[in-house]
Scaffold this motif. Structure first.
Motif, PDB file in Angstrom:
ATOM      1  N   SER A   7      -1.734  -7.601  -6.011  1.00  0.00           N
ATOM      2  CA  SER A   7      -1.762  -6.387  -5.211  1.00  0.00           C
ATOM      3  C   SER A   7      -3.196  -5.929  -4.979  1.00  0.00           C
ATOM      4  O   SER A   7      -4.151  -6.569  -5.402  1.00  0.00           O
ATOM      5  CB  SER A   7      -0.922  -5.311  -5.908  1.00  0.00           C
ATOM      6  OG  SER A   7      -0.586  -4.287  -4.988  1.00  0.00           O
ATOM      7  N   GLY A   8      -3.344  -4.787  -4.282  1.00  0.00           N
ATOM      8  CA  GLY A   8      -4.675  -4.289  -3.914  1.00  0.00           C
ATOM      9  C   GLY A   8      -4.657  -3.866  -2.458  1.00  0.00           C
ATOM     10  O   GLY A   8      -3.692  -4.131  -1.737  1.00  0.00           O
ATOM     11  N   GLY A   9      -5.704  -3.215  -2.019  1.00  0.00           N
ATOM     12  CA  GLY A   9      -5.756  -2.689  -0.657  1.00  0.00           C
ATOM     13  C   GLY A   9      -5.806  -3.767   0.405  1.00  0.00           C
ATOM     14  O   GLY A   9      -6.088  -4.933   0.118  1.00  0.00           O
ATOM     15  N   SER A  10      -5.540  -3.347   1.638  1.00  0.00           N
ATOM     16  CA  SER A  10      -5.641  -4.254   2.771  1.00  0.00           C
ATOM     17  C   SER A  10      -7.086  -4.719   2.923  1.00  0.00           C
ATOM     18  O   SER A  10      -7.996  -3.901   2.940  1.00  0.00           O
ATOM     19  CB  SER A  10      -5.183  -3.514   4.026  1.00  0.00           C
ATOM     20  OG  SER A  10      -5.334  -4.345   5.141  1.00  0.00           O
ATOM     21  N   ARG A 139     -13.236  -3.500   2.921  1.00  0.00           N
ATOM     22  CA  ARG A 139     -11.833  -3.664   3.327  1.00  0.00           C
ATOM     23  C   ARG A 139     -11.651  -3.393   4.813  1.00  0.00           C
ATOM     24  O   ARG A 139     -10.932  -4.108   5.510  1.00  0.00           O
ATOM     25  CB  ARG A 139     -10.924  -2.734   2.496  1.00  0.00           C
ATOM     26  CG  ARG A 139     -10.722  -3.222   1.067  1.00  0.00           C
ATOM     27  CD  ARG A 139      -9.719  -2.373   0.302  1.00  0.00           C
ATOM     28  NE  ARG A 139     -10.290  -1.140  -0.212  1.00  0.00           N
ATOM     29  CZ  ARG A 139     -10.084   0.075   0.285  1.00  0.00           C
ATOM     30  NH1 ARG A 139      -9.267   0.233   1.316  1.00  0.00           N
ATOM     31  NH2 ARG A 139     -10.670   1.119  -0.238  1.00  0.00           N
ATOM     32  N   PHE A 140     -12.322  -2.352   5.301  1.00  0.00           N
ATOM     33  CA  PHE A 140     -12.200  -2.015   6.730  1.00  0.00           C
ATOM     34  C   PHE A 140     -12.737  -3.148   7.600  1.00  0.00           C
ATOM     35  O   PHE A 140     -12.080  -3.571   8.562  1.00  0.00           O
ATOM     36  CB  PHE A 140     -12.939  -0.714   7.054  1.00  0.00           C
ATOM     37  CG  PHE A 140     -13.005  -0.454   8.530  1.00  0.00           C
ATOM     38  CD1 PHE A 140     -11.853  -0.157   9.244  1.00  0.00           C
ATOM     39  CD2 PHE A 140     -14.208  -0.550   9.220  1.00  0.00           C
ATOM     40  CE1 PHE A 140     -11.896   0.047  10.616  1.00  0.00           C
ATOM     41  CE2 PHE A 140     -14.255  -0.349  10.598  1.00  0.00           C
ATOM     42  CZ  PHE A 140     -13.093  -0.053  11.290  1.00  0.00           C
ATOM     43  N   GLN A 141     -13.917  -3.653   7.277  1.00  0.00           N
ATOM     44  CA  GLN A 141     -14.541  -4.709   8.073  1.00  0.00           C
ATOM     45  C   GLN A 141     -13.677  -5.972   8.102  1.00  0.00           C
ATOM     46  O   GLN A 141     -13.458  -6.574   9.148  1.00  0.00           O
ATOM     47  CB  GLN A 141     -15.938  -5.014   7.517  1.00  0.00           C
ATOM     48  CG  GLN A 141     -16.830  -5.776   8.490  1.00  0.00           C
ATOM     49  CD  GLN A 141     -16.943  -5.090   9.849  1.00  0.00           C
ATOM     50  OE1 GLN A 141     -17.082  -3.866   9.914  1.00  0.00           O
ATOM     51  NE2 GLN A 141     -16.867  -5.859  10.931  1.00  0.00           N
ATOM     52  N   ARG A 142     -13.152  -6.351   6.950  1.00  0.00           N
ATOM     53  CA  ARG A 142     -12.316  -7.560   6.871  1.00  0.00           C
ATOM     54  C   ARG A 142     -11.032  -7.377   7.669  1.00  0.00           C
ATOM     55  O   ARG A 142     -10.569  -8.282   8.357  1.00  0.00           O
ATOM     56  CB  ARG A 142     -11.971  -7.859   5.407  1.00  0.00           C
ATOM     57  CG  ARG A 142     -13.144  -8.389   4.598  1.00  0.00           C
ATOM     58  CD  ARG A 142     -12.712  -8.491   3.145  1.00  0.00           C
ATOM     59  NE  ARG A 142     -13.688  -9.132   2.296  1.00  0.00           N
ATOM     60  CZ  ARG A 142     -13.511  -9.291   0.987  1.00  0.00           C
ATOM     61  NH1 ARG A 142     -12.410  -8.844   0.408  1.00  0.00           N
ATOM     62  NH2 ARG A 142     -14.432  -9.888   0.262  1.00  0.00           N
ATOM     63  N   ARG A 143     -10.450  -6.194   7.553  1.00  0.00           N
ATOM     64  CA  ARG A 143      -9.189  -5.940   8.255  1.00  0.00           C
ATOM     65  C   ARG A 143      -9.388  -5.945   9.765  1.00  0.00           C
ATOM     66  O   ARG A 143      -8.566  -6.466  10.517  1.00  0.00           O
ATOM     67  CB  ARG A 143      -8.634  -4.597   7.799  1.00  0.00           C
ATOM     68  CG  ARG A 143      -7.451  -4.175   8.631  1.00  0.00           C
ATOM     69  CD  ARG A 143      -6.454  -3.421   7.865  1.00  0.00           C
ATOM     70  NE  ARG A 143      -5.401  -2.983   8.769  1.00  0.00           N
ATOM     71  CZ  ARG A 143      -4.215  -2.630   8.374  1.00  0.00           C
ATOM     72  NH1 ARG A 143      -3.924  -2.668   7.100  1.00  0.00           N
ATOM     73  NH2 ARG A 143      -3.308  -2.234   9.224  1.00  0.00           N
TER      74      ARG A 143
END
Ligand SMILES: Nc1ncnc2c1ncn2[C@@H]1O[C@H](COP(=O)(O)OP(=O)(O)O)[C@@H](O)[C@H]1O
Ligand SMILES: [Mg+2]
Length: 204
Positions: A7-10, A139-143
């Motif tokens: 688990s973990g954030g997007s 996380r934002f950049q990867r998403r």
């Protein structure tokens, strides 16, 4: 049989971690020893009311968007050595497809999903779990890159959804669920040595 939750954030690196774990288990113990089951397959079809990115009427990051009771039932079935029929979700049209994927029981099932550790009914079924963590900017950049490349989204739409839903739901449900994992893993480092240790931790 063992069920391992990842688990973990997007954008934290969950799927990367789950795939590496699956690959190493397969290399060591043979094809068919392990498999990955994705929380993403259990999205509830909300296409009828969805009006576009960031639509406040539909929050894909809230736990109520996922059919966790079905996922929990499927994990129980696998434990009893029964096959399951995994739903298939189409991210472009936000619909559950008519077809399902037949999944046979495996000695190790890896469950990949960002809200697993926020759900008591799922935590109960996990023999071991990792929470992959990464800073919000990463996380934002990867998403952003993934959703534009693989899910037919615009950068503006992704950013709007991140601000309106992904971030608030992360802070409310995902971050606090970190404490429910057996282990916290950094999503910024090489996963290979961590996976090696995990395989020992689960008794191999
Ligand atoms: N440990 C890591 N180091 C560097 N890049 C990573 C790492 N883990 C994942 N990534 C990259 O980050 C992106 C998102 O990873 P992914 O596993 O799909 O995240 P999640 O499934 O948590 O949303 C991918 O492009 C992946 O290659
Ligand atoms: Mg993923």
């Amino acid at each position: 049989m063992k069920i391992v939750g990842v688990s973990g954030g997007s954008g934290s690196g969950k799927t990367t971690f789950a795939r590496l774990l699956n690959r190493i288990l397969t290399e060591r113990f043979g094809a068919g020893y392990s498999t990955i089951l994705a929380q993403d397959n259990y999205y509830i079809d909300q296409s009828a009311k969805f009006r576009g990115d960031g639509d406040p009427a539909v929050n894909f990051d809230h736990p109520s968007s996922i059919d966790f009771p079905l996922l929990a039932a499927h994990l129980q079935k696998l434990k009893k050595n029964n096959a399951i029929d995994v739903p298939v979700y189409d991210f472009v049209t936000h619909t559950r497809e008519k077809r399902t994927l037949h999944l046979a029981p495996h000695p190790i099932v890896i469950v990949d999903g960002m809200l697993l550790l926020s759900q008591t009914i799922i935590i109960q079924e996990l023999d071991y779990s990792v929470f992959v963590e990464a800073p919000e900017a990463v996380r934002f950049q990867r998403r952003l890159e993934r959703d534009v490349r693989e899910r037919g989204r615009t950068p503006e739409g992704v950013e709007k959804q991140f601000r309106a839903q992904v971030k608030p739901m992360h802070d409310r449900f995902i971050e606090p669920s970190k404490k429910n994992g057996s282990q916290v893993v950094s999503g910024l480092v090489d996963f290979a040595p961590i996976v090696d240790l995990l395989i020992v931790s689960i008794g191999y």
